[in-house]
Design a protein around this motif. Structure first.
Motif, PDB file in Angstrom:
ATOM      1  N   LYS A  59       7.681 104.315 -82.862  1.00 18.55           N
ATOM      2  CA  LYS A  59       6.383 104.200 -82.176  1.00 18.55           C
ATOM      3  C   LYS A  59       5.348 104.983 -82.989  1.00 18.55           C
ATOM      4  N   THR A  60       5.048 104.444 -84.155  1.00 21.36           N
ATOM      5  CA  THR A  60       4.213 105.178 -85.115  1.00 21.36           C
ATOM      6  C   THR A  60       3.073 104.303 -85.636  1.00 21.36           C
ATOM      7  N   ILE A  61       2.128 104.963 -86.275  1.00 20.57           N
ATOM      8  CA  ILE A  61       0.999 104.253 -86.862  1.00 20.57           C
ATOM      9  C   ILE A  61       1.466 103.391 -88.049  1.00 20.57           C
ATOM     10  N   ASP A  62       2.558 103.802 -88.721  1.00 22.39           N
ATOM     11  CA  ASP A  62       3.082 102.998 -89.841  1.00 22.39           C
ATOM     12  C   ASP A  62       3.519 101.613 -89.362  1.00 22.39           C
ATOM     13  N   ILE A  63       4.191 101.593 -88.227  1.00 17.48           N
ATOM     14  CA  ILE A  63       4.619 100.286 -87.703  1.00 17.48           C
ATOM     15  C   ILE A  63       3.386  99.498 -87.220  1.00 17.48           C
ATOM     16  N   CYS A  64       2.407 100.197 -86.665  1.00 19.09           N
ATOM     17  CA  CYS A  64       1.167  99.501 -86.259  1.00 19.09           C
ATOM     18  C   CYS A  64       0.541  98.825 -87.470  1.00 19.09           C
ATOM     19  N   TYR A  65       0.512  99.557 -88.574  1.00 18.55           N
ATOM     20  CA  TYR A  65      -0.069  98.995 -89.800  1.00 18.55           C
ATOM     21  C   TYR A  65       0.626  97.689 -90.163  1.00 18.55           C
ATOM     22  N   GLN A  66       1.959  97.702 -90.100  1.00 16.86           N
ATOM     23  CA  GLN A  66       2.707  96.463 -90.399  1.00 16.86           C
ATOM     24  C   GLN A  66       2.357  95.353 -89.410  1.00 16.86           C
ATOM     25  N   LEU A  67       2.179  95.743 -88.150  1.00 16.09           N
ATOM     26  CA  LEU A  67       1.869  94.724 -87.143  1.00 16.09           C
ATOM     27  C   LEU A  67       0.457  94.168 -87.329  1.00 16.09           C
ATOM     28  N   TRP A  68      -0.503  95.032 -87.597  1.00 13.96           N
ATOM     29  CA  TRP A  68      -1.862  94.535 -87.878  1.00 13.96           C
ATOM     30  C   TRP A  68      -1.820  93.570 -89.066  1.00 13.96           C
ATOM     31  N   LYS A  69      -1.048  93.946 -90.097  1.00 13.83           N
ATOM     32  CA  LYS A  69      -0.952  93.098 -91.292  1.00 13.83           C
ATOM     33  C   LYS A  69      -0.323  91.746 -90.945  1.00 13.83           C
ATOM     34  N   THR A  70       0.733  91.804 -90.126  1.00 14.86           N
ATOM     35  CA  THR A  70       1.387  90.548 -89.732  1.00 14.86           C
ATOM     36  C   THR A  70       0.396  89.637 -89.012  1.00 14.86           C
ATOM     37  N   LEU A  71      -0.366  90.210 -88.088  1.00 18.21           N
ATOM     38  CA  LEU A  71      -1.356  89.397 -87.369  1.00 18.21           C
ATOM     39  C   LEU A  71      -2.362  88.802 -88.356  1.00 18.21           C
ATOM     40  N   ALA A  72      -2.810  89.620 -89.285  1.00 17.55           N
ATOM     41  CA  ALA A  72      -3.794  89.142 -90.266  1.00 17.55           C
ATOM     42  C   ALA A  72      -3.177  88.062 -91.158  1.00 17.55           C
ATOM     43  N   ASP A  73      -1.907  88.262 -91.575  1.00 16.84           N
ATOM     44  CA  ASP A  73      -1.243  87.266 -92.433  1.00 16.84           C
ATOM     45  C   ASP A  73      -1.139  85.908 -91.742  1.00 16.84           C
ATOM     46  N   TYR A  74      -0.982  85.956 -90.423  1.00 13.49           N
ATOM     47  CA  TYR A  74      -0.915  84.695 -89.671  1.00 13.49           C
ATOM     48  C   TYR A  74      -2.308  84.182 -89.287  1.00 13.49           C
ATOM     49  N   ASN A  75      -3.328  84.837 -89.814  1.00 16.77           N
ATOM     50  CA  ASN A  75      -4.713  84.471 -89.474  1.00 16.77           C
ATOM     51  C   ASN A  75      -5.000  84.513 -87.985  1.00 16.77           C
ATOM     52  N   ALA A  76      -4.445  85.490 -87.313  1.00 16.91           N
ATOM     53  CA  ALA A  76      -4.719  85.602 -85.878  1.00 16.91           C
ATOM     54  C   ALA A  76      -6.203  85.883 -85.677  1.00 16.91           C
ATOM     55  N   ASP A  77      -6.851  85.071 -84.847  1.00 21.87           N
ATOM     56  CA  ASP A  77      -8.275  85.316 -84.594  1.00 21.87           C
ATOM     57  C   ASP A  77      -8.437  86.059 -83.273  1.00 21.87           C
ATOM     58  N   ARG A  78      -9.683  86.207 -82.837  1.00 20.02           N
ATOM     59  CA  ARG A  78      -9.900  87.041 -81.642  1.00 20.02           C
ATOM     60  C   ARG A  78      -9.440  86.381 -80.360  1.00 20.02           C
ATOM     61  N   ASN A  79      -9.080  85.109 -80.423  1.00 23.25           N
ATOM     62  CA  ASN A  79      -8.545  84.438 -79.224  1.00 23.25           C
ATOM     63  C   ASN A  79      -7.022  84.510 -79.151  1.00 23.25           C
ATOM     64  N   ALA A  80      -6.424  85.146 -80.142  1.00 21.55           N
ATOM     65  CA  ALA A  80      -4.956  85.222 -80.154  1.00 21.55           C
ATOM     66  C   ALA A  80      -4.470  86.061 -78.968  1.00 21.55           C
ATOM     67  N   LEU A  81      -3.204  85.846 -78.625  1.00 21.39           N
ATOM     68  CA  LEU A  81      -2.591  86.594 -77.516  1.00 21.39           C
ATOM     69  C   LEU A  81      -1.320  87.261 -78.024  1.00 21.39           C
ATOM     70  N   LEU A  82      -1.167  88.536 -77.686  1.00 18.13           N
ATOM     71  CA  LEU A  82       0.083  89.234 -78.018  1.00 18.13           C
ATOM     72  C   LEU A  82       0.869  89.462 -76.724  1.00 18.13           C
ATOM     73  N   ILE A  83       2.118  89.033 -76.717  1.00 19.99           N
ATOM     74  CA  ILE A  83       2.980  89.262 -75.543  1.00 19.99           C
ATOM     75  C   ILE A  83       4.000  90.339 -75.920  1.00 19.99           C
ATOM     76  N   ASN A  84       4.008  91.416 -75.166  1.00 21.63           N
ATOM     77  CA  ASN A  84       4.934  92.513 -75.441  1.00 21.63           C
ATOM     78  C   ASN A  84       6.194  92.339 -74.602  1.00 21.63           C
ATOM     79  N   LEU A  85       7.276  91.954 -75.245  1.00 19.05           N
ATOM     80  CA  LEU A  85       8.536  91.740 -74.529  1.00 19.05           C
ATOM     81  C   LEU A  85       9.479  92.892 -74.875  1.00 19.05           C
ATOM     82  N   GLY A  86       9.547  93.874 -73.998  1.00 13.98           N
ATOM     83  CA  GLY A  86      10.413  95.006 -74.312  1.00 13.98           C
ATOM     84  C   GLY A  86      10.186  96.191 -73.410  1.00 13.98           C
ATOM     85  N   GLY A  87      10.697  97.328 -73.855  1.00 15.42           N
ATOM     86  CA  GLY A  87      10.553  98.565 -73.100  1.00 15.42           C
ATOM     87  C   GLY A  87       9.210  99.228 -73.376  1.00 15.42           C
ATOM     88  N   GLY A  88       9.115 100.500 -73.011  1.00 13.81           N
ATOM     89  CA  GLY A  88       7.859 101.227 -73.142  1.00 13.81           C
ATOM     90  C   GLY A  88       7.390 101.381 -74.575  1.00 13.81           C
TER      91      GLY A  88
END
Ligand SMILES: NC(=O)c1ccc[n+]([C@@H]2O[C@H](COP(=O)([O-])OP(=O)(O)OC[C@H]3O[C@@H](n4cnc5c(N)ncnc54)[C@H](O)[C@@H]3O)[C@@H](O)[C@H]2O)c1
Ligand SMILES: [Zn+2]
Length: 361
Positions: free
Chosen positions: A75-104
């Motif tokens: 649960k770190t900023i390093d993993i956030c960085y990877q996730l932001w990059k993944t969203l950008a790589d997929y060209n996620a725009d501002r209408n995209a939706l993220l579904i969090n399936l998991g624990g806290g």
């Protein structure tokens, strides 16, 4: 179908609870039909929950699955960085939706990533641990740890909706279930004696009780959050056990000993803080005994070594709940009632560690 779904109105959205929630989710996702949908999972929720979810929710068949490693240490900023990059790589725009399936970990970090990517995209939570179903996915706190210090970077931002399917708990192991149960016991201790009397009997093995348990805890947490969304006052009650508990959780994350789960660390915190409550907030010895006996019946926990005390106190001083050099506690007046903003002396905290050790030695 919708009749067997319980709905809780939060500040700006809704929490849906029941074994029929996928029907509703399917309809809900129509609004995102033309947008990209991302499903954030860790390896356990990918294996135990994702295919079940997708098989019930047609709208998710085309979702991009994004997987991270499980565990608080991620649960770190390093993993956030990877996730932001993944969203950008997929060209996620501002209408995209993220579904969090998991624990806290997934809902705290996924919520943070969604809240900050392109200044914020929509996210919804589908919590899959007891802890996330009754606590982490309710209330709009999102964020990550910083060098092990809990939730140091984050913000308040509610998911668009929360869908809770209690049967996901069937694959969760007993230790994780108990970790979530600790937060339910906390909800009872700070606000509801009747609930405490029910919980202290131990109801986890009976899955027919889960729905009632989740519902009772959400009701308590949601009401507190509605009264005080940004934790200026009453919401601090939810921090009972967490001033000491977070220090313990951080300490065990960074040390050589096996990490404790969030709920386990909070149990240690609650026993210590209940002891402090008898000294400065009028909690009776009798209630303290009952609290300590209940926790020690359910939880197998390590004793605190005297040479660790100093490090724990230092960690508490870094906790964002504490102002200047004052350690600020939420304390019990009795079982079912708590007050907040109590400064507590270091010497008393050390006595509380010693008291905890007498319970677990
Ligand atoms: N935002 C809040 O208000 C809030 C409140 C309480 C706790 N939290 C945070 O929540 C986190 C702890 O959450 P957690 O206990 O859910 O931890 P977690 O997300 O690490 O999940 C625990 C483990 O269970 C696995 N798992 C999840 N669902 C499963 C399932 N259905 N079957 C089998 N395995 C499954 C996960 O992969 C993980 O290994 C901490 O970071 C804590 O700070 C946040
Ligand atoms: Zn907690």
């Amino acid at each position: 179908m919708a009749h067997s779904i319980k709905t809780f109105k939060t500040i700006n959205s809704e929490i849906y609870l029941g074994n029929d929630v996928f029907v509703l989710l399917n309809e809900y996702l129509f609004a995102y039909e033309k947008s990209k949908i991302f499903l954030l999972v860790d390896q356990n929720t990918l294996n135990s929950c994702a295919s079940q979810l997708i098989s019930h929710v047609k709208a998710l068949e085309k979702a991009e699955i994004v997987e991270i490693e499980s565990g608080e240490e991620n649960k770190t900023i390093d993993i956030c960085y990877q996730l932001w990059k993944t969203l950008a790589d997929y060209n996620a725009d501002r209408n995209a939706l993220l579904i969090n399936l998991g624990g806290g970990v997934i809902s705290d970090m996924g919520g943070f990533v969604a809240s900050t990517y392109k200044r914020g995209i929509d996210f919804i939570n589908i919590p899959t641990t007891l802890l996330a179903q009754i606590d982490a996915s309710v209330g709009g706190k999102v964020g990550v740890d910083l060098d092990g210090l809990k939730n140091m970077v984050g913000l308040f931002n509610e998911p668009k909706a929360v869908f809770i399917y209690p049967d996901f708990l069937k694959t969760l192991d007993k230790r994780q279930m108990l970790s979530g149960y600790a937060e339910a016991l906390k909800h009872a201790l700070i606000l509801d004696k009747k609930y405490w009397n029910q919980l202290k009997k131990g109801m986890l093995s009976d899955s027919s009780f889960w729905l009632e348990l989740i519902s009772a805890s959400i009701k308590i947490k949601n009401q507190i959050v509605l009264n005080d969304p940004t934790e200026k006052g009453e919401r601090k009650k939810l921090n009972f056990g967490h001033t000491i508990g977070h220090a313990i959780e951080t300490h065990y994350l960074s040390g050589d000993d096996l990490p404790l789960l969030h709920g386990e660390a909070i149990v240690i915190g609650m026993i210590c803080e209940a002891y402090i409550s008898t000294k400065v907030n009028g909690l009776s010895e009798e209630h303290l005994k009952e609290i300590a006996a209940t926790f020690s019946k359910f939880y197998k926990l390590p004793i605190l070594k005297m040479e660790e005390y100093h490090a724990l106190l230092e960690l508490m001083k870094n906790d964002k709940k504490n102002s200047k050099s004052n350690l600020n506690f939420t304390l019990l007046k009795e079982i079912g009632s708590a007050t907040f903003n109590h400064p507590v002396e270091t010497a008393l905290i050390i006595d509380a560690f010693d008291f905890y050790n007498t319970i677990y030695s």
